[in-house]
Design a protein around this motif. Structure first.
Motif, PDB file in Angstrom:
ATOM      1  N   GLN A  48       5.719  -5.333 -12.887  1.00 36.31           N
ATOM      2  CA  GLN A  48       6.433  -4.826 -14.062  1.00 36.31           C
ATOM      3  C   GLN A  48       5.681  -5.150 -15.351  1.00 36.31           C
ATOM      4  O   GLN A  48       5.597  -4.338 -16.274  1.00 36.31           O
ATOM      5  CB  GLN A  48       7.832  -5.413 -14.102  1.00 36.31           C
ATOM      6  CG  GLN A  48       8.754  -4.890 -13.003  1.00 36.31           C
ATOM      7  CD  GLN A  48      10.098  -5.588 -13.000  1.00 36.31           C
ATOM      8  OE1 GLN A  48      10.346  -6.476 -13.809  1.00 36.31           O
ATOM      9  NE2 GLN A  48      10.973  -5.190 -12.075  1.00 36.31           N
ATOM     10  N   GLU A  50       2.424  -5.711 -15.668  1.00 39.29           N
ATOM     11  CA  GLU A  50       1.218  -4.898 -15.734  1.00 39.29           C
ATOM     12  C   GLU A  50       1.554  -3.475 -16.151  1.00 39.29           C
ATOM     13  O   GLU A  50       0.798  -2.843 -16.894  1.00 39.29           O
ATOM     14  CB  GLU A  50       0.521  -4.899 -14.377  1.00 39.29           C
ATOM     15  CG  GLU A  50      -0.178  -6.220 -14.051  1.00 39.29           C
ATOM     16  CD  GLU A  50      -0.847  -6.182 -12.688  1.00 39.29           C
ATOM     17  OE1 GLU A  50      -0.744  -5.123 -12.036  1.00 39.29           O
ATOM     18  OE2 GLU A  50      -1.458  -7.195 -12.294  1.00 39.29           O
ATOM     19  N   ALA A  51       2.677  -2.976 -15.672  1.00 38.81           N
ATOM     20  CA  ALA A  51       3.101  -1.639 -16.095  1.00 38.81           C
ATOM     21  C   ALA A  51       3.431  -1.617 -17.582  1.00 38.81           C
ATOM     22  O   ALA A  51       3.240  -0.601 -18.265  1.00 38.81           O
ATOM     23  CB  ALA A  51       4.320  -1.208 -15.273  1.00 38.81           C
TER      24      ALA A  51
END
Length: 506
Positions: A48, A50-51
């Motif tokens: 999450q 990294e997103a």
């Protein structure tokens, strides 16, 4: 054919069970299951982040900041434990078994040296004034503590990676713990500290440090003005009509609001009355009340005699010249002849408990009971900041132990005891020990002369069955109190919970 039919269905469930055992972690222990769940959650959070655009390096920095915060909290709790567990052991100190659960002065003064760099210099100065009894009285201690907290907040700097609303409460807790080492906190100080911490918690994170400090300092000033100054004015107005022209008023010790009441009745309302000041050993707080009344002057606009004296360039007369007649008596000499002419008794308060009991300086209960026996109305002047939810039925379970040497030192003099600090006493003992070794031995005749001249109580610690107790407060039941005068009006002691609800709602 029959054998193949019977063997075929046996092989299928074995293969199915092996497959299910491999697919499901049924054979794993609880610890291994928790670790698997933690890894899955960490992987989801990392995906999450990294997103959202957070790199793994930034994630590691955030995790390290959290670890540092936990370490800082652990050090803070360790400092509190060190302060609470630091006990000064003195084998010569004797306390009666009934009061052995109360802390002594040495136990309060024994604090860890690791917190010396955290404590503000003004807190150090104030703790010395508390321990040496230079600042006495619940209201005076509350006012001085709030004034010192203003300088602590003014000099406070928020560390990195923290906010003021979270770190300042812990910083103040260290200052409060050090104040407790000098003397236990009063009820009013505890209420004010809870209010201040609540005000700090309401500060927004987006507020700058300078604005937050200014807001806290101004709110402390408003608190002092509303809860102390304006409350005292309302109490004086509500209780002034109980003092009539020519009446005799009795009071015990010293109270700031009662001092203002007597000054108001003489200076503002021009009433002349008699005042009986009852005092007790060893603090002699009644002398402080006498000195304050003697130093109160009548200005030229308030009396014709004063205006005449001002023309002749004479000093303004005191209120004790014509308007106020004062009688000073010790509590052990208070007899029925003194109480015959008393019309009303005013008592100060350290705290009012929720069951209607008055918690005040030791000796207050005896004065109230003597007045009640002779049908003299007893009034207590107490601000709402001194009201407590605590329920207490005796003065043994919770009290403050003062130094027993105060009852022995200067026992034949009229001056209040000048107590030495614990560090000074230890230094003097270290200096005296080598001097005693080098001193020559005296003859038996001189020893006998010295033993005759010295008092028996001077070596009271060497007497095994002699204990000396010096407690600070006692408890007065509500049946001996007619009214409790507060800024909300005059109410019976049974209405204390109502005032507590009003105070909490405000």
């Amino acid at each position: 054919m029959s054998e193949t039919k019977t063997e075929a269905p046996k092989a299928e469930p074995a293969e199915k069970t092996a497959a299910t055992e491999a697919s499901t972690p049924a054979q794993l222990s609880n610890k291994e299951l928790k670790e698997l769940k933690k890894k899955e959650k960490a992987a989801k959070r990392a995906a999450q982040k990294e997103a959202a655009g957070i790199t793994p390096e930034q994630q590691q920095q955030i995790a390290q900041q959290k670890i540092d915060k936990k370490k800082q909290l652990a050090t803070n709790t360790n400092l509190k434990k060190q302060l609470s567990q630091a006990v000064y052991k003195d084998e010569d100190k004797k306390i009666p078994a009934l009061f052995s659960h109360l802390e002594t002065r040495e136990q309060r003064n024994a604090s860890s040296p690791t917190v010396s760099h955290i404590v503000h210099p003004e807190i150090l100065k104030l703790s010395l004034q508390f321990s040496s009894h230079k600042i006495l009285g619940s209201t005076a201690r509350l006012r001085s503590v709030l004034q010192v907290f203003k300088s602590v907040i003014r000099d406070y700097k928020t560390p990195q990676n923290t906010t003021l609303s979270r770190h300042l409460t812990g910083h103040l807790s260290h200052q409060i713990e050090y104040l407790k080492s000098s003397r236990p906190l009063s009820i009013s100080m505890g209420n004010a500290i809870r209010w201040l911490k609540q005000e700090i918690s309401h500060i927004s994170i987006d507020t700058s440090d300078e604005e937050a400090k200014k807001g806290l300092i101004s709110s402390i000033d408003d608190f002092i003005r509303e809860k102390i100054d304006l409350s005292d004015q309302l109490i004086i107005e509500n209780s002034a009509h109980h003092i009539t022209e020519g009446c005799t008023v009795l009071t015990f010790g010293h109270s700031e609001v009662l001092l203002k009441l007597f000054q108001y009745c003489v200076v503002e309302q021009k009433k002349s009355f008699n005042l009986v000041v009852v005092d007790s050993h060893p603090l002699f707080e009644g002398k402080k009340l006498l000195n304050s009344l003697f130093s109160t002057k009548i200005t030229a606009e308030e009396s014709e005699s004063a205006s005449i004296s001002s023309r002749v360039s004479l000093p303004a007369p005191s209120i004790t010249c014509d308007m106020l007649k004062i009688s000073y008596v010790l509590i052990n000499l208070l007899s029925s002849t003194v109480l015959e002419d008393v019309d009303v008794a005013f008592l100060g308060a350290h705290a009012m408990l929720s069951n209607g009991h008055l918690y005040s300086r030791v000796g207050t209960a005896m004065v109230a009971m003597m007045c009640h026996r002779r049908n003299i109305p007893v009034l207590t002047c107490c601000e709402s900041i001194k009201f407590s939810d605590r329920v207490q039925l005796d003065s043994v379970t919770a009290n403050e132990l003062a130094d027993p040497e105060d009852l022995i030192n200067d026992v034949n003099s009229k001056k209040p005891p000048q107590r030495k600090l614990l560090a000074l006493e230890q230094f003097m003992k270290q200096r005296e020990d080598p001097a005693k070794k080098e001193a020559p031995k005296k003859s038996s005749d001189t020893k006998e002369e010295v033993s005759k001249d010295t008092d028996i109580l001077k070596d009271w610690k060497s007497i095994p069955l002699l204990n000396i107790l010096n407690i600070m407060y006692d408890l007065t039941p509500p049946m001996y109190i007619n009214k409790v005068v507060t800024e909300l009006g005059s109410l019976p002691p049974s209405s204390v919970p109502v005032i507590l609800r009003e105070y909490k709602s405000s």
